[in-house]
Design a protein around this motif. Structure first.
Motif, PDB file in Angstrom:
ATOM      1  N   TRP A   1      20.596  82.234  32.076  1.00 31.75           N
ATOM      2  CA  TRP A   1      20.715  82.758  33.436  1.00 31.75           C
ATOM      3  C   TRP A   1      20.656  81.675  34.497  1.00 31.75           C
ATOM      4  O   TRP A   1      20.922  81.945  35.657  1.00 31.75           O
ATOM      5  CB  TRP A   1      19.588  83.771  33.721  1.00 31.75           C
ATOM      6  N   GLY A   2      20.254  80.458  34.137  1.00 32.71           N
ATOM      7  CA  GLY A   2      20.098  79.410  35.130  1.00 32.71           C
ATOM      8  C   GLY A   2      18.689  79.373  35.681  1.00 32.71           C
ATOM      9  O   GLY A   2      17.982  78.382  35.545  1.00 32.71           O
ATOM     10  N   THR A   3      18.237  80.464  36.272  1.00 31.56           N
ATOM     11  CA  THR A   3      16.873  80.566  36.786  1.00 31.56           C
ATOM     12  C   THR A   3      16.217  81.794  36.177  1.00 31.56           C
ATOM     13  O   THR A   3      16.732  82.907  36.336  1.00 31.56           O
ATOM     14  CB  THR A   3      16.863  80.695  38.325  1.00 31.56           C
ATOM     15  N   PRO A   4      15.102  81.645  35.478  1.00 37.46           N
ATOM     16  CA  PRO A   4      14.432  82.820  34.902  1.00 37.46           C
ATOM     17  C   PRO A   4      14.045  83.827  35.979  1.00 37.46           C
ATOM     18  O   PRO A   4      13.654  83.448  37.090  1.00 37.46           O
ATOM     19  CB  PRO A   4      13.194  82.213  34.221  1.00 37.46           C
ATOM     20  N   TYR A   5      14.152  85.114  35.657  1.00 40.63           N
ATOM     21  CA  TYR A   5      13.886  86.160  36.631  1.00 40.63           C
ATOM     22  C   TYR A   5      12.392  86.351  36.882  1.00 40.63           C
ATOM     23  O   TYR A   5      11.964  86.562  38.017  1.00 40.63           O
ATOM     24  CB  TYR A   5      14.476  87.491  36.158  1.00 40.63           C
ATOM     25  N   LEU A   6      11.604  86.334  35.827  1.00 41.60           N
ATOM     26  CA  LEU A   6      10.173  86.582  35.959  1.00 41.60           C
ATOM     27  C   LEU A   6       9.451  85.310  36.380  1.00 41.60           C
ATOM     28  O   LEU A   6       9.799  84.211  35.948  1.00 41.60           O
ATOM     29  CB  LEU A   6       9.592  87.075  34.631  1.00 41.60           C
ATOM     30  N   THR A   7       8.426  85.450  37.201  1.00 38.90           N
ATOM     31  CA  THR A   7       7.609  84.308  37.585  1.00 38.90           C
ATOM     32  C   THR A   7       6.526  84.066  36.529  1.00 38.90           C
ATOM     33  O   THR A   7       6.232  84.934  35.702  1.00 38.90           O
ATOM     34  CB  THR A   7       6.924  84.553  38.936  1.00 38.90           C
ATOM     35  N   ARG A   8       5.921  82.883  36.585  1.00 41.36           N
ATOM     36  CA  ARG A   8       4.806  82.598  35.669  1.00 41.36           C
ATOM     37  C   ARG A   8       3.667  83.594  35.875  1.00 41.36           C
ATOM     38  O   ARG A   8       2.997  83.994  34.916  1.00 41.36           O
ATOM     39  CB  ARG A   8       4.308  81.158  35.891  1.00 41.36           C
ATOM     40  N   ALA A   9       3.463  84.018  37.122  1.00 38.31           N
ATOM     41  CA  ALA A   9       2.369  84.939  37.418  1.00 38.31           C
ATOM     42  C   ALA A   9       2.547  86.287  36.726  1.00 38.31           C
ATOM     43  O   ALA A   9       1.551  86.978  36.458  1.00 38.31           O
ATOM     44  CB  ALA A   9       2.246  85.138  38.928  1.00 38.31           C
ATOM     45  N   PHE A  10       3.793  86.682  36.434  1.00 38.94           N
ATOM     46  CA  PHE A  10       3.983  87.966  35.754  1.00 38.94           C
ATOM     47  C   PHE A  10       3.229  87.989  34.440  1.00 38.94           C
ATOM     48  O   PHE A  10       2.629  89.014  34.067  1.00 38.94           O
ATOM     49  CB  PHE A  10       5.471  88.247  35.503  1.00 38.94           C
ATOM     50  N   PHE A  11       3.230  86.890  33.712  1.00 36.01           N
ATOM     51  CA  PHE A  11       2.590  86.866  32.398  1.00 36.01           C
ATOM     52  C   PHE A  11       1.068  86.924  32.524  1.00 36.01           C
ATOM     53  O   PHE A  11       0.395  87.443  31.626  1.00 36.01           O
ATOM     54  CB  PHE A  11       3.065  85.643  31.624  1.00 36.01           C
ATOM     55  N   ASP A  12       0.537  86.431  33.628  1.00 39.91           N
ATOM     56  CA  ASP A  12      -0.897  86.601  33.882  1.00 39.91           C
ATOM     57  C   ASP A  12      -1.214  88.066  34.154  1.00 39.91           C
ATOM     58  O   ASP A  12      -2.220  88.599  33.658  1.00 39.91           O
ATOM     59  CB  ASP A  12      -1.333  85.744  35.071  1.00 39.91           C
ATOM     60  N   HIS A  13      -0.376  88.722  34.943  1.00 39.43           N
ATOM     61  CA  HIS A  13      -0.574  90.151  35.195  1.00 39.43           C
ATOM     62  C   HIS A  13      -0.381  90.959  33.909  1.00 39.43           C
ATOM     63  O   HIS A  13      -1.087  91.959  33.685  1.00 39.43           O
ATOM     64  CB  HIS A  13       0.381  90.631  36.276  1.00 39.43           C
TER      65      HIS A  13
END
Length: 402
Positions: free
Chosen positions: A253-265
């Protein structure tokens, strides 16, 4: 706030820009009433906790091009329906592709974006999109359709799109004037198999041998493959998943959609909804797949690796998922978008549904003609691909243990 009167019931439809403005129990009474007894929802993707994780992690909102416009329908003081709705400034992260529609409309002098998208962002998994309390299905759906269309009209938006809805919703909303689109994915269906060998016995000899060879190759990568869910998932596992996700996302995709913070949540709120399949070498994850667990379906979402090993992708994403589904009596595995290579591994084509409303009458007629031709082509493709599936013919006499 909009007054609508579907099916002789006067309802009030309003728009929220944040799920912080509605209690989780109120939203989930529409999104997953089947889970009120403490069981699993049919799928976790429209639950308050999942959508709120996207919002709180800033995976949606801000400059992402996904602006929350959640719909609520009330009968008096009671919320009887809701929907995950977003104003979109692009068509990324949807998996039902309308880029050609956008180009055609804009080449003709129109403005396609922004549009409204009723969907779970970045999630090509079939599920309910018109979320209603039991008994309010017809009235609630009508209110949400009317509310979304009126919102688009008030804001001068080009269109409303409902992606990966159920077949029942497609029929219901189709009667309300939305155009029905069909696409396809590859799903594995559990025919009551006792174990993986029983599944293999249903395949042709050549496919059976190929899968055994792939599994043997993958499992010889020099480590072990583990399945983790709930409290067995630790913060360091999410760090590994983030690394895998970045690798795959940057390539696709070029830029991942999910942020790193999503995985913390996700660690805080979604561990019980999650299955991680990790390939461990020397005590650290080198590859893995992220799955979400529904009431009767396992949903494959992301795969990635930091060290390559032959066939490990097939093992982690497809065969381990089948193992898990059989062991827990799940009805199916949805392995995400695209991928005819899944056919040889027991995943057959299944129809997926979406709905569309377009403000411009001429453009709407052109899309309706296109969708009619596309549906016929997809139906034919599903039939042809199914005939080329890996399963034994009724008259096959090969030894199932071959």
């Amino acid at each position: 706030m909009t007054q609508v009167q579907p099916a002789s019931e006067t309802l009030e439809v309003s728009v929220l820009s944040s799920l912080s403005d509605i209690p989780a129990a109120t939203w989930d009474s529409c999104a997953c009433p089947e889970a009120e007894d403490g069981g699993r929802p049919i799928d976790p993707f429209t639950t308050h906790r999942f959508l709120k994780a996207l919002e709180d992690s800033r995976s949606v909102g801000g400059r992402t091009g996904w602006q929350p416009r959640y719909l609520l329908a009330r009968a008096g003081d009671e919320v009887i329906a809701c929907a995950p709705l977003y104003a979109k400034s692009h068509s990324q992260g949807e998996y039902i592709f309308d880029h050609n529609w956008a180009h055609a409309f804009e080449n003709a002098g129109g403005r396609y974006y922004p549009k409204l998208q009723m969907a779970v962002p970045f999630t090509p998994a079939t599920g309910r999109r018109f979320l209603t309390r039991p008994g309010w299905e017809e009235i609630g759906t009508a209110a949400l359709v009317q509310g979304a269309v009126e919102l688009a009209s008030q804001r001068g938006l080009s269109s409303v799109h409902v992606t990966f809805c159920t077949a029942e919703e497609a029929e219901r909303a189709g009667r309300l004037g939305m155009m029905h689109r069909i696409s396809q994915q590859f799903h594995w269906v559990n025919e009551g198999y006792a174990d993986f060998d029983a599944f293999l016995a249903s395949l042709s000899s050549r496919k059976r041998k190929n899968i055994r060879k792939e599994r043997q190759t993958a499992q010889g990568f020099g480590g072990e493959i583990v399945q983790l869910s709930g409290d067995a998932i630790r913060p360091e596992h999410w760090q590994a998943v983030w690394a895998f996700y970045q690798d795959t996302g940057s390539r696709k995709w070029g830029t991942p959609y999910l942020t790193r913070a999503f995985f913390d949540h996700a660690h805080e709120a979604l561990r019980d909804d999650t299955l991680l399949i990790l390939a461990m070498r020397g005590g650290r994850p080198v590859a893995g797949a992220l799955n979400f667990i529904g009431r009767d379906t396992l949903y494959g979402r992301y795969w990635g690796e930091i060290e390559h090993a032959p066939c490990l992708h097939f093992e982690a994403c497809y065969y381990q998922a089948i193992d898990y589904a059989i062991a827990r009596g799940l009805a199916r595995v949805e392995a995400g978008a695209q991928g005819q290579h899944k056919l040889a591994r027991g995943y057959l084509p299944q129809a997926c549904h979406s709905l569309h409303w377009v403000a411009n009458d001429s453009f709407a007629r052109a899309i309706a003609d296109y969708l009619e031709a596309e549906r016929a082509a997809i139906d034919e493709e599903i039939e042809v691909l199914t005939s080329y599936g890996p399963f034994r013919r009724a008259d096959a006499d090969a030894d199932p243990q071959e």
